[in-house]
Write an enzyme that holds these catalytic residues in place. Sequence first.
Site: not given
Length: 532
Positions: A368, A404, A434, A436
């Site tokens: 990741n 992100h 992840e 956003d």
Amino acid sequence: MTRLVLLASLLSITACAAAPGDGPDVEYVRPVVVAEHPVALDNPQEETVVWPIWGGAFTPDEPVSIRAVLAPGGAGASGLVIAGPGEPEARAAVELTADGGAWALRERAGDEVIQERTIAAPAPAELVVTVDGAAVEVRAGDAVTTLRLAAPLAPAGEAAGLYVHLDPGATLELREIAMSQALPAAPELGTPLRELAEARGIEFGSAIDIWPPLHDLGFEALLAEQFSAAAPTELYWATTRGEDRDYFFVPADLSINYATVHGQAVTGMFLVWDFELPGWVTELGESGDAEALGAVFDEHITTLVSRYRGKVDAWIVVNEAIWGPDETGDEFAEYAWSIWSDVLGVEFIERAFRTARAADPEAVLLYNETGAEALGLKSDFMHEMAADLVARGAPIDGIGLQFHVDAAAPPDLDDVRANMERIAALGLDIYITELDVSIAGTDAAQLELQADIYAGIVGTCLAVPACRSTTVFGFSDRYAWDELGDAAPLLFDADYAAKPAFRAVQRVLEGGDRGRSARRSNATSATSSSRG
């Protein structure tokens, strides 16, 4: 749709199963722990643990029955706590615990015991707890014990919640817990994202903190309804193993149980990272003792992956082991410095994957990275690293791309797709891990910009067959990542109203059939039919 059909069939069994003595009108429509997947907890710590149970929030404005099959044991008292809102030192609570085979029911106000009753029931036992206004009744077979509370558990309109109680050295097996109050439904949202994603052949998940938002029915309801996958964000060292070197699995066990009950695949975050390591691990690294640090490294990975074999579907094995220009301050990328790379060498990455595979031959194993979503120096370095791992026969299954995103500088989607496709050409899958999107204020223009970016990223995943999953880094601005401040980065606002980003993702997922199946959860699901 296999998982959702199974969900409904198991629910129909659960909802009709009333325990002896419940009365004919009680239906347990919300499973909290299912009999097929009991949860065995223990407390190796020196202090009593009272920890919230994911999925256990309810409003006591109406009578609520809780059927619990519990097996306490070990060296201290263990059982359930029903607590109202507020800080532990001030809130109203009722404890139902057993010690040495004897059950006790007590009312507390903070640390003060207001009243206590003994319950004539064996341990383990099947108990039915009914919360009705200012009274709590416990039925064990034909015996009924009632506490008339000195104060209600929660003010009108506010929620209470279930917790586990474990004294030092105590154990508690949650064999089954079910409630008569369903999670609230949100039919106005339309078809849930999880159903739309499954039809498109991907999973749509959310990261979740190990400590659930207390007594938040809105959170628990949306998490169950909308998401087919969950990623507990603190399965790393800071939570599972602290300064005393003992493993502490109560938080992880309870969050994974929630996912199991609600048919969600689980991605474990993170096995190897250098963030918030206990001091004793850091000191071991500073000593330069590669043999000792390597033994701890291997043992930690093996312990976690073995414990959750068959429960965690995918592991982020190594997180953020590369520095790009943003970290180096120059136009190059390299392996990041950490105690792992410094003492064990960059070979720690391959070592971690081989150790995890030995502990679970079936789990999906991922690397990741942040800031490597599009073409660029960092993603070039990551691609070369992944290609080398594949060439060496390392058991890596995929790459996690974090996403992100700052809405003022989103990644170029053509570059994102090209990056995904070159990863796929290595025979690896891609997971958005992840996601956003931070915005500068919540005016209409910013919200629409955020929606467009979310839709573009999810659409890019759908366009690349090797992209298997999209996970958002939380779903409500109420609990957004602290470092993002007031950036309102998620799909729902702080009051759980759907933002344009939610509707945009929904529309993208409605766009057609990809003709393949998403990764399946190991969980057996039994979520409530009232969830839509």
